[in-house]
Design a protein around this motif. Structure first.
Motif, PDB file in Angstrom:
ATOM      1  N   SER A 164     -16.214   5.478 -31.953  1.00 42.95           N
ATOM      2  CA  SER A 164     -17.618   4.954 -31.705  1.00 42.95           C
ATOM      3  C   SER A 164     -18.196   5.676 -30.885  1.00 42.95           C
ATOM      4  N   HIS A 165     -19.364   5.973 -31.159  1.00 38.58           N
ATOM      5  CA  HIS A 165     -20.483   6.924 -30.419  1.00 38.58           C
ATOM      6  C   HIS A 165     -19.827   8.060 -29.767  1.00 38.58           C
ATOM      7  N   MET A 166     -19.027   8.861 -30.339  1.00 31.06           N
ATOM      8  CA  MET A 166     -18.194  10.081 -29.486  1.00 31.06           C
ATOM      9  C   MET A 166     -18.484  11.283 -30.339  1.00 31.06           C
ATOM     10  N   LEU A 167     -18.656  11.392 -31.708  1.00 29.58           N
ATOM     11  CA  LEU A 167     -18.866  12.518 -32.424  1.00 29.58           C
ATOM     12  C   LEU A 167     -20.091  13.375 -32.166  1.00 29.58           C
ATOM     13  N   GLU A 168     -21.079  12.501 -31.948  1.00 31.76           N
ATOM     14  CA  GLU A 168     -22.305  12.957 -31.785  1.00 31.76           C
ATOM     15  C   GLU A 168     -22.690  13.649 -30.656  1.00 31.76           C
ATOM     16  N   HIS A 169     -21.741  13.807 -29.671  1.00 29.12           N
ATOM     17  CA  HIS A 169     -21.652  14.455 -28.165  1.00 29.12           C
ATOM     18  C   HIS A 169     -21.052  15.920 -28.623  1.00 29.12           C
ATOM     19  N   LEU A 170     -20.599  16.032 -29.702  1.00 30.55           N
ATOM     20  CA  LEU A 170     -19.672  17.554 -29.985  1.00 30.55           C
ATOM     21  C   LEU A 170     -20.746  18.209 -30.799  1.00 30.55           C
ATOM     22  N   SER A 171     -20.488  19.463 -31.041  1.00 28.63           N
ATOM     23  CA  SER A 171     -21.388  20.191 -31.866  1.00 28.63           C
ATOM     24  C   SER A 171     -21.013  19.765 -33.254  1.00 28.63           C
ATOM     25  N   GLU A 172     -21.649  20.385 -34.226  1.00 22.47           N
ATOM     26  CA  GLU A 172     -21.257  20.086 -35.519  1.00 22.47           C
ATOM     27  C   GLU A 172     -20.087  20.562 -36.033  1.00 22.47           C
ATOM     28  N   ILE A 218      -7.355   4.831 -42.773  1.00 24.87           N
ATOM     29  CA  ILE A 218      -8.799   4.731 -42.812  1.00 24.87           C
ATOM     30  C   ILE A 218      -9.360   5.373 -41.504  1.00 24.87           C
ATOM     31  N   PHE A 219     -10.445   5.930 -41.701  1.00 23.45           N
ATOM     32  CA  PHE A 219     -11.294   6.402 -40.430  1.00 23.45           C
ATOM     33  C   PHE A 219     -12.606   6.086 -40.275  1.00 23.45           C
ATOM     34  N   ARG A 220     -12.846   5.033 -39.398  1.00 26.16           N
ATOM     35  CA  ARG A 220     -14.037   4.474 -39.267  1.00 26.16           C
ATOM     36  C   ARG A 220     -14.611   5.168 -38.379  1.00 26.16           C
ATOM     37  N   VAL A 221     -15.898   5.282 -38.606  1.00 30.74           N
ATOM     38  CA  VAL A 221     -16.971   6.411 -37.633  1.00 30.74           C
ATOM     39  C   VAL A 221     -18.088   5.774 -37.464  1.00 30.74           C
ATOM     40  N   VAL A 222     -18.570   5.477 -36.064  1.00 33.33           N
ATOM     41  CA  VAL A 222     -19.791   4.915 -35.733  1.00 33.33           C
ATOM     42  C   VAL A 222     -20.654   5.995 -34.896  1.00 33.33           C
TER      43      VAL A 222
END
Length: 88
Positions: free
Chosen positions: A51-59, A78-82
């Motif tokens: 949750s709200h982690m991936l957006e802090h990384l480069s694409e 299952i991989f749930r992403v927020v």
């Protein structure tokens, strides 16, 4: 292992889960930079949540992390992403 994965947990530590964050807020958290391969065996995680982690990384880094999570997921896992806005 067979415990769910809480990736980028911050202070939201889940009992009975493998909690991973860049900074360990508790001894219950594995301190790990997710841009490196997760220290988990292939196919060992039934469920992963971020949750709200991936957006802090480069694409590129976010894509690599997602691929690594798929590596550690068990078949049918299952991989749930927020994220706030995947388009951005």
């Amino acid at each position: 292992m067979n415990r769910p994965l809480n990736l980028g947990c911050g202070s939201r530590i889940k009992a009975g889960w493998t909690n991973v964050d860049l900074s360990a807020a508790s001894p219950a958290v594995i301190e790990w930079d997710v841009r490196s391969a997760l220290p988990l065996p292939h196919g060992s995680v039934p469920f992963a949540y971020s949750s709200h982690m991936l957006e802090h990384l480069s694409e590129e880094d976010a894509e690599a992390v997602a691929k690594d999570v798929l590596r550690v997921l068990s078949p049918g896992g299952i991989f749930r992403v927020v994220v706030p806005d995947l388009e951005r």
